[in-house]
Scaffold this motif. Sequence first.
Motif, PDB file in Angstrom:
ATOM      1  N   ALA A  23       3.763  67.665  47.656  1.00 33.98           N
ATOM      2  CA  ALA A  23       3.084  68.650  46.874  1.00 33.98           C
ATOM      3  C   ALA A  23       2.076  67.587  46.100  1.00 33.98           C
ATOM      4  CB  ALA A  23       3.747  69.363  45.758  1.00 33.98           C
ATOM      5  N   SER A  53      -0.980  66.580  48.439  1.00 30.50           N
ATOM      6  CA  SER A  53      -1.849  67.572  49.096  1.00 30.50           C
ATOM      7  C   SER A  53      -3.042  67.629  48.276  1.00 30.50           C
ATOM      8  CB  SER A  53      -1.092  68.754  49.053  1.00 30.50           C
ATOM      9  OG  SER A  53      -0.081  68.575  50.175  1.00 30.50           O
ATOM     10  N   TRP A  75      -5.433  80.012  43.316  1.00 34.68           N
ATOM     11  CA  TRP A  75      -4.908  78.582  42.904  1.00 34.68           C
ATOM     12  C   TRP A  75      -4.453  78.883  41.405  1.00 34.68           C
ATOM     13  CZ3 TRP A  75      -3.851  74.877  46.227  1.00 34.68           C
ATOM     14  CH2 TRP A  75      -4.429  75.048  47.489  1.00 34.68           C
ATOM     15  N   TYR A  92       2.004  71.935  39.405  1.00 34.91           N
ATOM     16  CA  TYR A  92       1.368  71.590  40.614  1.00 34.91           C
ATOM     17  C   TYR A  92       0.447  72.969  40.933  1.00 34.91           C
ATOM     18  CZ  TYR A  92       5.076  68.301  41.476  1.00 34.91           C
ATOM     19  OH  TYR A  92       5.890  67.107  41.519  1.00 34.91           O
ATOM     20  N   HIS A 149      -0.790  75.747  43.209  1.00 37.20           N
ATOM     21  CA  HIS A 149      -0.472  76.359  44.330  1.00 37.20           C
ATOM     22  C   HIS A 149      -0.934  77.586  44.403  1.00 37.20           C
ATOM     23  CE1 HIS A 149       2.655  78.854  46.628  1.00 37.20           C
ATOM     24  NE2 HIS A 149       2.910  77.683  47.157  1.00 37.20           N
ATOM     25  N   PHE A 156       0.506  74.442  48.687  1.00 40.44           N
ATOM     26  CA  PHE A 156      -0.140  73.266  47.963  1.00 40.44           C
ATOM     27  C   PHE A 156      -1.355  72.621  48.493  1.00 40.44           C
ATOM     28  CE2 PHE A 156       4.325  73.402  47.061  1.00 40.44           C
ATOM     29  CZ  PHE A 156       4.402  73.387  45.737  1.00 40.44           C
TER      30      PHE A 156
END
Length: 76
Positions: free
Chosen positions: A35, A38, A48, A55, A57, A63
């Motif tokens: 994660a 990326s 997003w 994180y 995502h 990710f």
Amino acid sequence: FSGTSAATPIAAGVGALALAANTDLPGADLRHVLALSSTVLDSTDSSWIFNGAGYLHSKYYGFGLMQASSAVTYAQ
């Protein structure tokens, strides 16, 4: 050969490279490494969000684009 048919073997390969760099890396830590390493694809897409772990995502991109060299660096 593209899309999800290509994504799984590529992800497995990047994970294998990270594990080769650090054979003591637990599975949970490997997920964090993948994660972290990326990068965001299509930053204009509104899907997003920051997940519970902090994180970025996306429901469409996960990710994002996996970066093998970054994954190995984080794993070490």
